[in-house]
Design a protein around this motif. Structure first.
Motif, mmCIF file in Angstrom:
data_model
loop_
_atom_site.group_PDB
_atom_site.id
_atom_site.type_symbol
_atom_site.label_atom_id
_atom_site.label_comp_id
_atom_site.label_asym_id
_atom_site.label_seq_id
_atom_site.Cartn_x
_atom_site.Cartn_y
_atom_site.Cartn_z
ATOM 1 N N SER A 9 0.835 -1.060 -0.032
ATOM 2 C CA SER A 9 -0.118 0.131 0.054
ATOM 3 C C SER A 9 0.993 1.108 -0.021
ATOM 4 C CB SER A 9 -1.066 -0.174 1.295
ATOM 5 O OG SER A 9 -0.257 -0.003 2.439
ATOM 6 N N PRO A 10 0.323 2.415 -0.362
ATOM 7 C CA PRO A 10 1.336 3.776 -0.341
ATOM 8 C C PRO A 10 1.872 3.899 1.012
ATOM 9 C CG PRO A 10 -1.014 4.143 -1.677
ATOM 10 C CD PRO A 10 -0.881 2.643 -0.935
ATOM 11 N N ASP A 11 1.337 3.768 2.184
ATOM 12 C CA ASP A 11 2.000 3.903 3.481
ATOM 13 C C ASP A 11 2.565 2.839 3.988
ATOM 14 O OD1 ASP A 11 -0.089 1.992 3.972
ATOM 15 O OD2 ASP A 11 -1.027 3.502 5.404
ATOM 16 N N ASP A 12 2.737 1.548 2.925
ATOM 17 C CA ASP A 12 3.788 0.392 3.493
ATOM 18 C C ASP A 12 3.046 -0.273 4.669
ATOM 19 O OD1 ASP A 12 5.730 0.401 1.609
ATOM 20 O OD2 ASP A 12 6.745 1.922 2.644
ATOM 21 N N ALA A 13 1.631 0.091 5.022
ATOM 22 C CA ALA A 13 1.177 -0.826 6.096
ATOM 23 C C ALA A 13 0.551 -2.060 5.730
ATOM 24 C CB ALA A 13 0.142 0.059 6.790
ATOM 25 N N CYS A 14 0.197 -2.128 4.360
ATOM 26 C CA CYS A 14 -0.167 -3.385 3.988
ATOM 27 C C CYS A 14 0.517 -3.960 2.810
ATOM 28 C CB CYS A 14 -1.739 -3.304 3.319
ATOM 29 S SG CYS A 14 -2.839 -2.386 4.511
ATOM 30 N N PHE A 15 0.717 -5.524 2.804
ATOM 31 C CA PHE A 15 1.288 -6.085 1.943
ATOM 32 C C PHE A 15 0.361 -7.000 1.262
ATOM 33 C CE2 PHE A 15 4.131 -9.465 -0.025
ATOM 34 C CZ PHE A 15 5.196 -8.837 0.076
ATOM 35 N N VAL B 193 -0.744 -9.958 -1.915
ATOM 36 C CA VAL B 193 -0.449 -11.175 -2.618
ATOM 37 C C VAL B 193 -1.448 -11.546 -3.445
ATOM 38 C CG1 VAL B 193 0.576 -13.535 -2.434
ATOM 39 C CG2 VAL B 193 1.135 -12.019 -0.638
ATOM 40 N N ALA B 194 -1.335 -11.645 -4.742
ATOM 41 C CA ALA B 194 -2.362 -12.038 -5.681
ATOM 42 C C ALA B 194 -2.156 -13.796 -5.908
ATOM 43 C CB ALA B 194 -2.357 -11.243 -6.962
ATOM 44 N N ASP B 195 -2.777 -14.467 -5.516
ATOM 45 C CA ASP B 195 -2.664 -15.976 -5.888
ATOM 46 C C ASP B 195 -3.726 -16.405 -6.970
ATOM 47 O OD1 ASP B 195 -2.546 -18.925 -5.867
ATOM 48 O OD2 ASP B 195 -2.176 -18.781 -3.586
ATOM 49 N N ALA B 196 -3.304 -16.839 -8.247
ATOM 50 C CA ALA B 196 -3.996 -16.973 -9.237
ATOM 51 C C ALA B 196 -4.930 -18.812 -9.017
ATOM 52 C CB ALA B 196 -3.138 -17.117 -10.573
ATOM 53 N N GLY B 197 -4.199 -19.357 -8.175
ATOM 54 C CA GLY B 197 -4.653 -20.780 -7.793
ATOM 55 C C GLY B 197 -6.033 -20.810 -6.923
ATOM 56 N N THR B 198 -6.028 -19.539 -6.200
ATOM 57 C CA THR B 198 -7.240 -19.628 -5.185
ATOM 58 C C THR B 198 -8.118 -18.726 -5.627
ATOM 59 O OG1 THR B 198 -5.909 -18.045 -3.819
ATOM 60 C CG2 THR B 198 -5.715 -20.225 -3.127
ATOM 61 N N HIS B 199 -7.883 -17.812 -6.743
ATOM 62 C CA HIS B 199 -8.777 -16.549 -7.099
ATOM 63 C C HIS B 199 -8.843 -15.561 -6.138
ATOM 64 C CE1 HIS B 199 -10.674 -19.240 -10.718
ATOM 65 N NE2 HIS B 199 -9.246 -19.526 -10.494
ATOM 66 N N ARG B 200 -7.914 -15.428 -5.350
ATOM 67 C CA ARG B 200 -7.883 -14.176 -4.283
ATOM 68 C C ARG B 200 -6.862 -13.501 -4.246
ATOM 69 N NH1 ARG B 200 -9.341 -18.846 -0.720
ATOM 70 N NH2 ARG B 200 -7.300 -18.726 0.226
ATOM 71 N N ILE B 201 -7.113 -12.014 -3.747
ATOM 72 C CA ILE B 201 -5.992 -11.441 -3.355
ATOM 73 C C ILE B 201 -6.064 -11.156 -1.926
ATOM 74 C CG2 ILE B 201 -5.171 -8.819 -3.414
ATOM 75 C CD1 ILE B 201 -6.280 -8.485 -6.172
ATOM 76 N N GLU B 202 -4.792 -11.647 -1.172
ATOM 77 C CA GLU B 202 -4.747 -11.726 0.176
ATOM 78 C C GLU B 202 -3.893 -10.413 0.719
ATOM 79 O OE1 GLU B 202 -2.719 -15.230 1.254
ATOM 80 O OE2 GLU B 202 -4.628 -16.500 1.077
ATOM 81 N N VAL B 203 -4.183 -10.023 2.022
ATOM 82 C CA VAL B 203 -3.328 -8.683 2.616
ATOM 83 C C VAL B 203 -3.011 -9.218 3.870
ATOM 84 C CG1 VAL B 203 -5.748 -7.916 3.603
ATOM 85 C CG2 VAL B 203 -3.790 -6.348 3.226
ATOM 86 N N LEU B 204 -1.728 -8.655 4.104
ATOM 87 C CA LEU B 204 -0.954 -8.862 5.533
ATOM 88 C C LEU B 204 -0.814 -7.573 5.991
ATOM 89 C CD1 LEU B 204 0.242 -11.376 3.218
ATOM 90 C CD2 LEU B 204 0.823 -12.324 5.494
ATOM 91 N N ASP B 205 -0.440 -7.555 7.251
ATOM 92 C CA ASP B 205 0.047 -6.230 8.175
ATOM 93 C C ASP B 205 1.458 -6.542 7.699
ATOM 94 O OD1 ASP B 205 -2.464 -5.721 8.871
ATOM 95 O OD2 ASP B 205 -2.296 -6.662 10.838
ATOM 96 N N PHE B 206 2.058 -5.261 7.434
ATOM 97 C CA PHE B 206 3.360 -4.986 6.925
ATOM 98 C C PHE B 206 4.201 -4.094 7.782
ATOM 99 C CE2 PHE B 206 6.458 -3.769 3.407
ATOM 100 C CZ PHE B 206 7.491 -4.750 3.746
ATOM 101 N N ASP B 207 5.262 -4.690 8.694
ATOM 102 C CA ASP B 207 6.271 -3.873 9.063
ATOM 103 C C ASP B 207 7.383 -3.783 8.258
ATOM 104 O OD1 ASP B 207 8.260 -2.755 10.609
ATOM 105 O OD2 ASP B 207 7.676 -4.043 12.564
#
Length: 280
Positions: free
Chosen positions: A149-155, A157-171
């Protein structure tokens, strides 16, 4: 109203991948893993090619000059002439290949691997400038897109196998991820990720021939049809970071057109986030 999509690089790539805008040279790096090609396109000029003996998943600029390449067997450093290769991390495993690659604000590389048949067991690795590497996620099916994300708070991951975009908290200072969760269901195979300064996520949907735009909340805010049947990845580039470049694939299409295998482009409504060079 949909934007006018043009051909930036008239190519016949088997599977174009990993477009990256190189600020130092004002050129577009992109790869064609199945052909072993690393390309450097200068808008209004040439598209130079370096051919390797193994599949290059992604090529990123280095602060010391040259490139860092995410290859089938690991991560390697190339000098400015592309002549001398030095392995930084070597992790060769039978049946595994390189997938997505990203460099964060602190100059670390993040890279995913996957099985060639995309049957699972893929992982996300964090690679430091000194070659230190650690597996962060162990259960990706086809992790084909990475972004923050622009503020680097979120990371993301796009997974074509599961058809999902996942998000993680990012330090970003520590290089740590936590609180993994689903951001959105794409309804197709997301391939590649790019984020603009407004926090909007852009992804190519490779099995539908279109781009999707998502708000930071995960809400679908737009769908853009493309003249290519199989878009594979995308990035922002150009002097003002408003040129959106889209790589495409030609392999396996029964009736490919001039757009299939080319690099496409159009003017985006917002400026993209800048990319960073690897500090190794």
């Amino acid at each position: 109203m949909h934007p006018q999509v043009d051909i930036a690089v008239a190519a016949t790539a088997r599977s174009g991948q990993a477009p990256t805008w190189d600020f130092g040279t004002e050129t577009l790096l992109w790869t064609d893993p199945l052909a072993g090609g690393v390309h450097r396109f200068r808008p209004g000029g040439t598209n130079a090619t370096m051919t390797l003996q193994q599949r290059p998943g992604g090529a990123k600029p280095r602060t010391r000059g040259g490139l860092v390449l995410h290859l089938e067997e690991g991560v390697a450093l190339f000098d400015a002439h592309g002549e001398q290769r030095t392995w930084l991390v070597y992790w060769a495993r039978e049946g595994m290949t390189a997938a997505a690659t990203m460099v964060d604000r602190r100059g670390r590389m993040w890279a995913t691997t996957m099985r060639e048949d995309e049957s699972g067991d893929g992982w996300l690795v964090r690679v430091g400038a000194d070659g230190s590497a650690g597996v962060v996620i162990k259960d990706l099916e086809a992790g084909l897109g990475l972004a923050t994300s622009p503020d680097d708070a979120c990371f993301y991951v796009a997974d074509a196998g599961t058809h999902r975009i996942e998000v993680l908290d990012f330090d970003v200072e520590a290089g740590l991820l936590s609180n993994r969760r689903t951001l959105c269901e794409v309804g197709g195979q997301p391939s590649g990720l790019a984020v603009d300064t407004e926090g909007t996520l852009w992804t190519a949907v490779r099995d539908k021939g279109e781009l999707h735009r998502y708000a930071p909340s995960g809400e679908l805010t737009g769908t853009i049809p493309l003249p290519a049947q199989r878009p594979t990845n995308l990035c922002f580039g150009g002097q003002d970071l408003r040129d959106l470049y889209i790589t495409t694939a030609r392999d396996g299409l029964p009736s490919p057109t001039d757009q299939d295998g080319s690099v496409l482009t159009f003017r985006a409504p917002a400026e993209g986030l800048r990319t960073y060079a690897f500090t190794g």
